[in-house]
Design a protein around this motif. Structure first.
Motif, mmCIF file in Angstrom:
data_model
loop_
_atom_site.group_PDB
_atom_site.id
_atom_site.type_symbol
_atom_site.label_atom_id
_atom_site.label_comp_id
_atom_site.label_asym_id
_atom_site.label_seq_id
_atom_site.Cartn_x
_atom_site.Cartn_y
_atom_site.Cartn_z
ATOM 1 N N ALA A 229 0.781 -1.200 0.079
ATOM 2 C CA ALA A 229 -0.027 -0.060 0.049
ATOM 3 C C ALA A 229 0.904 1.273 -0.089
ATOM 4 C CB ALA A 229 -1.043 -0.080 1.160
ATOM 5 N N ARG A 230 1.874 1.272 0.971
ATOM 6 C CA ARG A 230 2.698 2.413 0.690
ATOM 7 C C ARG A 230 3.307 2.468 -0.508
ATOM 8 N NH1 ARG A 230 7.855 3.899 0.861
ATOM 9 N NH2 ARG A 230 8.674 1.617 0.679
ATOM 10 N N ARG A 231 3.902 1.684 -1.106
ATOM 11 C CA ARG A 231 4.573 1.990 -2.263
ATOM 12 C C ARG A 231 3.515 2.384 -3.699
ATOM 13 N NH1 ARG A 231 7.911 -3.940 -2.967
ATOM 14 N NH2 ARG A 231 9.243 -3.480 -1.074
ATOM 15 N N VAL A 232 2.222 1.908 -3.443
ATOM 16 C CA VAL A 232 1.270 2.063 -4.643
ATOM 17 C C VAL A 232 0.936 3.740 -4.103
ATOM 18 C CG1 VAL A 232 -1.079 1.887 -5.017
ATOM 19 C CG2 VAL A 232 0.265 -0.089 -4.943
ATOM 20 N N LEU A 233 0.527 4.083 -2.911
ATOM 21 C CA LEU A 233 0.250 5.403 -2.668
ATOM 22 C C LEU A 233 1.304 6.280 -3.109
ATOM 23 C CD1 LEU A 233 -1.768 5.029 0.488
ATOM 24 C CD2 LEU A 233 -2.573 5.351 -1.704
#
Length: 252
Positions: A229-233
């Motif tokens: 999620a961190r990478r996607v956001l």
């Protein structure tokens, strides 16, 4: 402070839930569309003082969901937000089997949730926010299986391949507009979710790649939902977001 509107599908578990949790930041307003609301997410939003709206929606009926989204967007003040983001994250894997052994209802379900609903939501989002001053972004959560064929995965692969290609088309559409939106269909890598459990838990007879997915877990090659999620956001924050409408989170 930048004010941002986020609309997120599939936020009840896995990477979708992790994204929702990470989006509970000052200046954000979050609308989630999932099969059921998440009480813990609501408590976290209340504690942080972040506006959160959770809709219990069945994305297999994308027409109805898109209609409701369009109506809701018209109730908002277009001057309220500096950024408006639609994240099409929801997707389903029907029972894993060759297409010849897959019931038609399961094929329809996978394509409606994984391709039809994202297209319908994107259309309504783009149309309703056309006159907004906000920077507008669409982030479609794709998969490497949209770019690489796999046995016993025809419906899921087709949905993700369609997501990639409709993103390319929308990018061409929006490039013709003076205030066009940016769009990217992003593969998030291999993530330790229930979907991975489903893949490695299927018999090798029904799913020839079962051992490969089991090895990913055994060798510690799966990314946690929080990290994914961190990478996607973080991809949304890139200055070149949308320059390549089809990307992979592992790209430089």
């Amino acid at each position: 402070m930048t004010t941002s509107l986020y609309i997120l599908t599939g936020a009840s578990r896995g990477m979708g839930l992790a994204m929702a949790q990470q989006l509970l930041q000052p200046g954000n307003t979050l609308l989630t569309l999932s099969r059921s609301p998440n009480p813990a997410l609501a408590e976290a939003a209340e504690a942080a003082g972040i506006p959160l709206i959770q809709w219990a929606m069945d994305l297999a009926d994308g027409n109805a969901v898109a209609h409701e989204l369009g109506l809701w967007l018209t109730t908002l003040d277009p001057q309220q937000f500096d950024r408006a983001v639609l994240i099409n994250n929801a997707g389903v894997i029907p029972p894993i089997a060759p297409l010849s052994a897959t019931p038609a209802v399961d094929i329809a379900w996978a394509l409606r949730v994984g391709l039809e609903a994202p297209m319908q939501l994107s259309a309504v989002f783009l149309n309703t926010t056309l006159a907004w001053r906000a920077r507008r972004q669409i982030l479609n959560i794709s998969s490497g299986l949209g770019r690489r064929a796999m046995a016993s995965q025809a419906a899921y692969c087709a949905a993700k391949a369609g997501m990639d290609h409709f993103s390319r088309c929308v990018a061409l559409d929006e490039a013709q507009k003076p205030h066009g939106a940016q769009i990217c269909s992003l593969a998030p890598g291999v993530i330790d979710t229930e979907m991975q459990e489903q893949l490695r838990g299927t018999s090798a007879e029904a799913f020839p790649d079962q051992q490969n997915f089991a090895a990913l877990k055994a060798n510690g090659q799966l990314t946690s939902a929080d990290e994914a999620a961190r990478r996607v956001l973080a991809w949304l924050e890139r200055p070149d977001f949308g320059h390549n409408p089809v990307a992979d989170v592992r790209d430089a």
